[in-house]
Every structure is written in C-alpha cells, then in structure tokens.
Design an enzyme around this catalytic site. Structure first.
Site, short mmCIF file in Angstrom:
data_model
loop_
_atom_site.label_atom_id
_atom_site.label_comp_id
_atom_site.label_asym_id
_atom_site.label_seq_id
_atom_site.Cartn_x
_atom_site.Cartn_y
_atom_site.Cartn_z
N LYS A 112 0.82 -1.14 0.22
CA LYS A 112 -0.09 -0.01 0.01
C LYS A 112 0.94 1.27 0.04
O LYS A 112 0.40 2.33 -0.37
CB LYS A 112 -0.91 0.09 1.29
CG LYS A 112 -1.90 -1.17 1.18
CD LYS A 112 -3.06 -1.08 1.52
CE LYS A 112 -4.16 -2.22 1.36
NZ LYS A 112 -3.66 -3.37 1.49
C1 LIG Z 1 -4.30 -4.57 0.97
C2 LIG Z 1 -3.13 -5.79 0.71
C3 LIG Z 1 -3.88 -6.80 -0.11
C4 LIG Z 1 -5.10 -6.80 -1.01
O1 LIG Z 1 -4.75 -6.09 -2.05
P1 LIG Z 1 -6.02 -5.43 -3.00
O2 LIG Z 1 -5.76 -4.12 -3.77
O3 LIG Z 1 -7.18 -4.77 -1.79
O4 LIG Z 1 -6.63 -6.49 -3.64
C5 LIG Z 1 -3.13 -7.84 -0.26
N1 LIG Z 1 -1.83 -8.20 0.32
C6 LIG Z 1 -1.52 -7.33 1.32
C7 LIG Z 1 -0.30 -7.37 2.21
C8 LIG Z 1 -2.20 -5.79 1.58
O5 LIG Z 1 -1.86 -5.12 2.43
#
Ligand SMILES: *Cc1c(COP(=O)(O)O)cnc(C)c1O
Length: 475
Positions: A112
């Site tokens: 993120k």
């Molecule tokens: C947020 C997240 C995901 C999922 O990503 P999306 O864009 O919501 O599909 C997968 N792995 C981790 C570690 C995350 O923080």
C-alpha cells in the site's frame, strides 16, 4: 483526461477533483473515460529507465495537464526516495518462469505504500494550490493505519487522526503508528473494539456540519489515484522481463481488487498481458465468481493473510462497469441486488469476456503454509502468507499458459510483517529490515480516549488545523 462514475450520474470530473473526491457522489467509483494507450515502441523505450521515470511516463496522461510534468517528476521522485531499494519494486526469480515482484520496500513494509506515498504528496500539492486543508480520519485494526500515517506525516495541508482499538493491535502494528511523532499525526487508542472505531469514524462522516468544519477526508482504497500509482509497477516488471516482445502474466494476492484492477488498466494501456491470476485465500468470493459468474456473499473467515479477508471487493465495481458495457444503470441494478440478496450473476457472455483476461484461484490455510515452507526449502526465499497465496495460485495457473510466458507474482507484504506464520511454516523467524530495527525502543505518542463520539469529535476539532482556519474565517 476526464473521469466518469461507474454509476453514471455523478458529475464528470478532472484529475484534481477525482483525487480529492474519493467516492463519487452517486456512490460509484471513478474510472477514466478512456484509457490512454502506449504503442509497442513507447513501451520498448521504457526499458532500462529508472522506476520514477517510467512512473512519470505511465501516469502523466492521467493528469490531463493538472500538474506540470517537471513538478510531477519532482513529486514522484520524492515519493519513491522513501523506499529502501534502488529499484523501488525489484524482481526476484524463483524458478525458470516465475518471478516475485517485491512491493514491500516502503516505510511500512506492505504494497500500500507504493500508492500512498504518492497520494499523500499529491493531496498536499493540490491543496496548497487551492489554499485548502483537509483532515483525514480513519479506523484501523492495525494493518492499514501505518501506511496512511506514513503517507500523511509532515504534509503541510493534511492532518491525520487514526483510531485503533486500545490493546488489540500487535505491538509492531501499534509502534509503526505511534512512533511517528510528526505534529500533524494523531493516534487515538480507543477504549473499544475495531467495530467501535469504525462506528465512530462513520458517525463523523455522517455529521455534515462537523465534516465541513474540519474538511473531513479519507485516503481509502477506492481512490482513483491509488489505482493509477499501482499501474506503474506492472510496466516496470513487464519491460524488465522483455515486454512488449515477450508476454507476461501476473498473479495478484487479492482483497479489495484494487491491485489487480491496476493490472487490468496496464493491459488496457497496451501492455501485452497473457493472464491476470486473482489469488484468493479461504475467503474465495472472487475465485467462485470467476468459476461461476455469480458473486455471492458469505461470512468472512479469519486467515493468516488478513488483508485478503474480505466479504466484498469494493474495486470489483470498476471491472463490472466494463463487463456491463459501461452502463451505469446496469451497475446500480447489480449492486442493489447484491445488497438486497447477497448475490448477482453476469451472463455467460460477460463471464467469458472476463475469463479472456482473468483466472481465479483459491488457496486454503494448509496450502498457504505449505507454500511458505516449500518456497523457503527450494528457493531459500521467505514469503509472507499473502504472497504465498500468490505463489501457489501462480503454480496452479501456469500449466494453462503459453510455454514462454514470464509469470510475475506480486509480493504484497514483507515476511517480517507476519513473523509468526512464517516461523511456524519454516522454523525461521524473519528479521525486521534495518529501517525498523529500532522500532521497539522508539518513543511513542498516542492519546487514550473513551468510546464516546462527542469526546473524539472535540479532540479532533481542537487539533485539526482546518478547523482553526475555518474559525478564523468566520470570526
Ligand atoms: C491490501 C493488501 C492486499 C489486497 O490488495 P487489494 O488491492 O485490496 O486487492 C494484499 N496483500 C496485502 C499485504 C495487503 O496489504
């Protein structure tokens, strides 16, 4: 570049307004009216360029002139200077065909950061231009709060308040939030549960006068600019592996469908992508959709990959909009049915269209742990449980793809973010990278507050700089 809502009735907006709006006023999500397209020559010319330069080329068309190229380049460079690795998102090879794209070299060790480090700076830039301030308020169970805090820390025109349930996050999670001592960062340890935190945040958003007084805003996962920033690393990975002259496939550990939708965007922009594999854990609503054409809600099960423990993938609506011929009224109908009945179904033709791009796979807890163990044993490489779901899904999908395809698995979290699961599977405890090695001795700052909306609102109002400037204007 103009952006339209997936529900068809919100105003068509330019980049700046889409950035600040988040959700569209009709409840929909913003998508570009048309995808910009790169020719094979333009993609080939990206080979060997630094991450930030590919980022500028890929994202510039989405800005529609809202930010000058040189200014944007400076913002992008600054955002990705916060990453520990020179390549920003490096590739690691697991076997002949399979590569891991490490997205966890940012400040909070999860993917993120790639979008949020840019988003915080873009917010600040646009707000400064407009002479405005906002107050970001959010609730976290521990997982996502730190990425939002790191995105907003020290930003001139943004204050951020994050509520976490007191004593209910892990110590690492709490310290990643509370050891950020910037003056515009406010950690609230609420005497309650995560649901109580969420209820208070929702109530603040529903209080119109309060919302206006403090310029309430969010940096949630449906923000268009987050998708835009995530499109970049699909290009950097693909060109490093030979695109556009070699086809690549991507496997994405998926929760809210934001990351894999960005891959869909990269494909729409001309990147030759053979398949997008959606990796689900035991919460397999998406894998079932790609099998049957029916999206049907079931209760959430807790797993070792908590960021993928979802009941509804909010960003799926962006894909649905395309599957339904970009007809906002049809999206509204499907979403209303989904809310009312917990399910909706697309036609056989629409499912077949989705399957030309996507495949879905489900990996249960045993499969996740076995994959962490096997990847360590065979490749001397530690993966976190989210990435393990990706590695297992990629292996399941590979036999049905072209023999010369390069498969890229997105590593969405650093293994040290989930040390217990990794140690259980491998007997090896991953170490925190150097940037966090002193986490346990850092000074913390947080405020304990009771589970009381009025008390929390007073606290926010007394510290949000947007509230102070609003009061000055009325005086
Ligand atoms: C947020 C997240 C995901 C999922 O990503 P999306 O864009 O919501 O599909 C997968 N792995 C981790 C570690 C995350 O923080």
């Amino acid at each position: 570049m103009r952006y339209v809502s997936t529900r068809g009735t919100a105003p068509v907006l330019g980049f700046e307004d889409v950035l600040l709006a988040g959700l569209a006023r009709d409840g929909g999500l913003y998508v570009p009216q048309e995808w910009p397209r790169f020719s094979a020559d333009e993609i080939r010319a990206m080979r060997g360029l630094p991450y930030s330069e590919i980022a500028v080329r890929v994202m510039l068309p989405f800005l529609g002139g809202a930010i000058a190229e040189d200014e944007f380049r400076a913002i992008v460079r600054d955002a990705y200077a916060s990453f520990d690795h020179n390549a920003v998102t490096p590739l690691v090879q697991l076997d002949q065909k399979t590569f891991v794209l490490e997205l966890f070299h940012g400040p909070t060790l999860a993917f993120k950061d790639v979008a949020l480090q840019l988003l915080g700076r873009l917010f600040d830039h646009v707000l400064a231009k407009r002479g405005e301030r906002v107050t970001i308020v959010g609730a976290t169970s521990g997982d996502t709060g730190s990425a939002a805090i790191e995105a907003c820390r020290d930003r001139e025109n943004v204050d951020i308040f994050i509520l976490h349930p007191k004593g209910r996050t892990s110590e690492v999670q709490r310290r990643q939030m509370t050891s950020v001592l910037s003056g515009n960062v406010h950690n609230i340890a609420l005497d309650g549960t995560f649901d109580d935190c969420q209820d208070i945040v929702k109530a603040m958003f529903n209080d119109g006068p309060f919302r206006d007084r403090i310029g309430l805003s969010a940096v949630n996962s449906i923000n268009w600019a987050r998708i835009m920033a995530q499109i970049v690393y699909y290009f950097t990975a693909a060109v490093a592996l030979g695109a556009p002259d070699r086809k690549v496939a991507f496997t994405v550990p998926t929760g809210n469908f934001g990351n894999v939708y960005a891959a869909y965007g990269a494909r729409a922009m001309g990147l030759p992508v053979e398949k997008l594999v959606v990796g689900s854990n035991a919460n397999d609503i998406l894998a079932r959709f790609f099998q049957s054409g029916t999206m049907s809600m079931v209760p959430v099960m807790p797993t070792s990959s908590p960021s993928m423990d979802i009941q509804i993938s909010s960003n799926f609506e962006r894909l649905l909009f395309d599957l339904l011929g970009r007809d906002g009224a049809k999206v509204v109908e499907a979403m209303n049915r989904f809310r009312a009945e917990g399910r909706f179904t697309v036609s056989d033709g629409q499912l077949a269209e989705a399957l030309t791009v996507f495949a879905g796979h489900r990996v249960d807890e045993a499969g996740t742990m076995a994959t962490i163990e096997q990847t360590w044993r065979e490749c001397v490489y530690l993966v976190d449980p989210h990435t393990a779901v990706g590695v297992a899904s990629a292996a399941a999908a590979l036999p049905s793809l072209s023999p010369d395809v390069a498969m890229v698995v997105l590593a969405t979290a650093h293994p040290a973010k989930f040390p217990d699961a990794v140690e259980k599977a491998t007997g090896h405890r991953p170490e925190l990278p150097p940037r966090l090695s002193d986490l346990y001795v850092r000074e913390e700052r947080l405020t304990d507050l009771p589970n009381d909306l009025a008390v929390v609102q007073d606290y926010v109002t007394s510290r949000a700089r947007a509230a102070a400037s609003a009061a000055q204007e009325t005086a």
